[in-house]
Design an enzyme around this catalytic site. Sequence first.
Site, mmCIF file in Angstrom:
data_model
loop_
_atom_site.group_PDB
_atom_site.id
_atom_site.type_symbol
_atom_site.label_atom_id
_atom_site.label_comp_id
_atom_site.label_asym_id
_atom_site.label_seq_id
_atom_site.Cartn_x
_atom_site.Cartn_y
_atom_site.Cartn_z
ATOM 1 N N SER A 198 0.816 -1.264 0.075
ATOM 2 C CA SER A 198 0.111 0.002 0.032
ATOM 3 C C SER A 198 0.460 1.063 -0.244
ATOM 4 C CB SER A 198 -0.720 -0.120 1.379
ATOM 5 O OG SER A 198 0.047 -0.026 2.370
ATOM 6 N N LYS A 231 -5.893 4.819 8.750
ATOM 7 C CA LYS A 231 -5.390 5.380 8.008
ATOM 8 C C LYS A 231 -5.043 6.582 7.667
ATOM 9 C CE LYS A 231 -2.825 1.144 5.166
ATOM 10 N NZ LYS A 231 -2.471 1.089 4.215
#
Length: 352
Positions: free
Chosen positions: A246, A291
């Site tokens: 990611s 996140k």
Amino acid sequence: MLAATLTLITLLVVSVLLKVPYTQLSPGPTYNTLGAQDKAGTPVISISGAQTYPTSGHLNMTTVQVTGADYQPSLVSVVVGWLANDQLVVPHDILYPKGQTEQQSEQQNAEEFASSQDSAKTAALTQLGIPVGNEVQISEVVAGGPADGKLHAGDRIVAVDGTQVTDPTQVGPLVQKHKPGENVVFTVVPHAQDEETLKPSDESQVTVTTSKAPDSDKAMVGIVAAPGHNYPFKIDIGLQDVGGPSAGLMFALGIVDKLTPTDLTGGKFVAGTGTIDDKGNVGPIGGISMKVIAAREAGARYFFTPSDNCAEASKNTPSGLRLIKVDTLAQALDDLGKVRAGQDAQLPACPR
């Protein structure tokens, strides 16, 4: 009253002691791809052999902390996680499929991380018009397969049984010349090898005992060979103890920032996430809700969000954080120009 009290006490005890098959996620640390990864000042991205330029501000990649494969939370812990804004609870098998050990999961994450670094380098240099060479690399090692622990994602395949390979399609037929149970010898350059100072002696001979393929009688070693790349100068992404694909977008942005005279952030604090392929296309990731929290807690004001993650990210966006919907590296670079100019209203936003 006594019976009701005893029943309540029993239920409370059971809820504390009862273990349930879930995994808990929480916001993890963030790392500025333009800065250092530790107190010793080790850069996250270092480039040698090419002109680099000063940078400022932040281009932070974000992470998620995940409980281990062997951890079993109590029912109370899971309920608390469901109610909390800074925790995410998912079924255990989503992150740790049945039969996969924690070590195998960590290896898979490490290999995905290595592959994302390669794609980030390729996308960044391609965006800048810098030629990228081709080679044959291992893109995946099957967990539990014959090559598991011997070969790794990112390793460059030079030869199989002494026959030089220049195309991924050569690898399978060379392996299948063997019968299951026979040894095949790979000549590889490990992923961590410094290609600038590579000598023939740096190549490694790795012997793998083949096994029978699950859908045929042919031999297999459990790797996926794919087109890889080599670069005209060294780009090292030295971040440790981080896995998964990611961070690709943020690594690519960090590389471009270091290789161009334009200060991409203009001193502002930008964070983000997203996979990236060799052509610069940005893809979705997991744990987006954790996140965005991690980014805001670190001080970010802007957050690059893959389009497919926008809906989820918008549900839990911390105050003061602007989500920027992104699909490509080229678009992200254009958006950073708007960030520098203070043109926030022109940034593509995730719908709320």
